[in-house]
Design an enzyme around this catalytic site. Structure first.
Site: not given
Ligand code: FAS
Ligand code: PHB
Length: 393
Positions: A74, A203, A295, A299, A387
């Protein structure tokens, strides 16, 4: 029965298995002691996102072949709020870095297969596991297996037994400093046999609470909703879960979530947790045994990988040339990255979740932060580089 090895490893999760594999590549012997069955650890559904550094390390160490075939690369994620989606083009913002969606249990299967292929001893189903003589040059692991008491004498023990393991509690009181925060919510997660209807992770910030849209394969969707911390999964029939997901993920342009058979559901508490130092005598903690992140930043498993990458290098130096400098610096080396990930995970969690104690002022601050990240290249770059994972060194 007595066994001898160079490194005794407690725990066959990502940390313990990868450490054993990396040590093997450098000619250092280890034995892994796991209290659950092989089937259990290979089917425990947890993390899903691999940072660029994790992907590179798995490929470089020869266990990335199935991940390359089945993992989903991704290049961006979407922040969704106010009925609209805002894509963060992480690959563009980080000069080519990306993430790979590949279930933690698949990484575990690949590592167990690699260790089995190299005759790496992994003891599954061990009971009464305990560690001893940590502040001596010959620390010991004892356990029962097949009705027999077994003792492993080693030069070093790696505590890779997760947050609820026995290694961290075996360190004498007064040695460790604990840094902890618990959050006033949990995540209810499901795996559904439903083809994803969006090609990247979403998100979502919503007045009813956070939601996360993820996936495991072209056939399996992975989804989460924020719930109260003491929620019982029994109070969440499938219909209620789908209703919350539709509400929190819907957009003004009519994007639709596809439902499917829910094949796994569970509730995970949210906490931030770090112990310092991550070592005592010849015991070295790695992964969830030493730290936990909410979460939201994906990570957890990636931090475990970074810990064991550093520990494998330090142990190789110790066994090959007797050098202890990298071992002595192990905690300091890992804690830099750990605290960066702790902050990022706290920041993502604070920006995207509705806290029961928050007022309208705080909600406006969250919306302002989200809008800033969505439109400012420097702000989006900061999210993106954390990220996809900062370079290891
Ligand atoms: P692990 O906990 O994975 O492994 C520890 C191993 O030690 C286990 O196999 C355990 O059975 C074994 N063990 C425990 N006690 C023992 C004993 N006494 N003797 C021998 N063995 C023992 N991270 C993300 O990035 N994204 C997510 O979505 C996400 N979801 C999660 C959901 C849940 C329910 C949990 C608990 C964690 C989640 N995490 C997530 C974090 C998770 O992925 C961890 O970061 C990752 O498993 C860390 O790997 P390890 O440090 O190897 O610990
Ligand atoms: C997952 O796919 O399980 C996942 C993805 C991103 C997260 C947490 C979990 O932040």
């Amino acid at each position: 029965m007595l066994m001898r090895t160079q490194v005794g490893i407690v725990g066959a999760g990502p940390a313990g298995l990868l450490l054993s594999h990396l040590l093997h590549l450098h000619g250092v012997e280890s034995v892994v002691v796991e209290n659950r069955s092989r089937d259990y650890v290979e089917h425990r559904v947890r993390a899903g996102v691999l940072e660029q550094g994790t992907v590179d390390l798995l490929n470089e160490s020869g266990v990335g072949e199935r991940m390359q075939r089945e993992g989903l690369v991704h290049h961006g994620i979407e922040l969704r709020f106010g009925g609209r989606g805002h894509r963060i083009d992480m690959t563009d913002l980080t000069g080519g870095r990306s993430i790979t969606v590949y279930g933690q249990q698949e990484v575990v299967k690949d590592l167990i297969r690699a260790r089995a292929g190299a005759d790496g001893p992994i003891v599954f189903g061990a009971t009464d596991v305990a560690v001893h003589d940590l502040d001596t040059a010959v620390p010991r692991i004892t356990f029962r297996n097949g009705g027999e008491t077994v003792e492993i004498k080693s030069n070093v023990i790696a505590g890779c037994d997760g947050f609820h393991g026995i290694c961290r509690p075996s360190i004498p009181s007064g040695v460790l400093s604990v840094f902890e925060r618990t959050y006033p919510f949990a995540w209810l997660g499901i795996l559904a046999e439903a083809p994803p209807t969006h090609e990247e992770l979403i998100y979502a910030y919503h007045e009813r609470g956070f939601a996360l849209y993820s996936m495991r394969s072209p056939e399996i969707t992975r989804l989460y909703v924020q719930v109260a911390p003491e929620e019982d999964i029994g109070g969440w029939p499938d219909e209620r879960i789908w209703q919350e997901l539709h509400t929190r993920l819907e957009t003004d342009d009519g994007w639709k979530l596809r439902e499917g058979k829910i094949v796994e559901k569970g509730i995970t508490g949210m906490r931030s947790f770090v112990v310092e130092p991550m070592q005592f005598g010849r015991l070295f903690l790695a992964g969830d045994a030493a730290h936990i992140v909410p979460p939201t930043g994906a990570k957890g498993m990636n931090l475990a990988v970074a810990d064991v990458r550093a520990l494998a290098r330090a142990l190789t130096g110790f066994f090959k040339s007797g050098k202890t400098d990298m071992l002595d610096a192990y905690s300091a080396t890992c804690l830099k990255r750990i605290w960066r990930a702790e902050h990022f995970s706290w920041w993502m969690t604070s920006m995207l979740h509705r806290f029961p104690s928050d007022d309208a002022f705080q909600h406006r601050l969250q919306r302002s932060q989200l809008e800033y990240v969505a439109r400012s290249r420097p702000a989006a770059t900061s999210l993106a580089e954390n990220y996809v994972g900062l370079p290891f060194d």
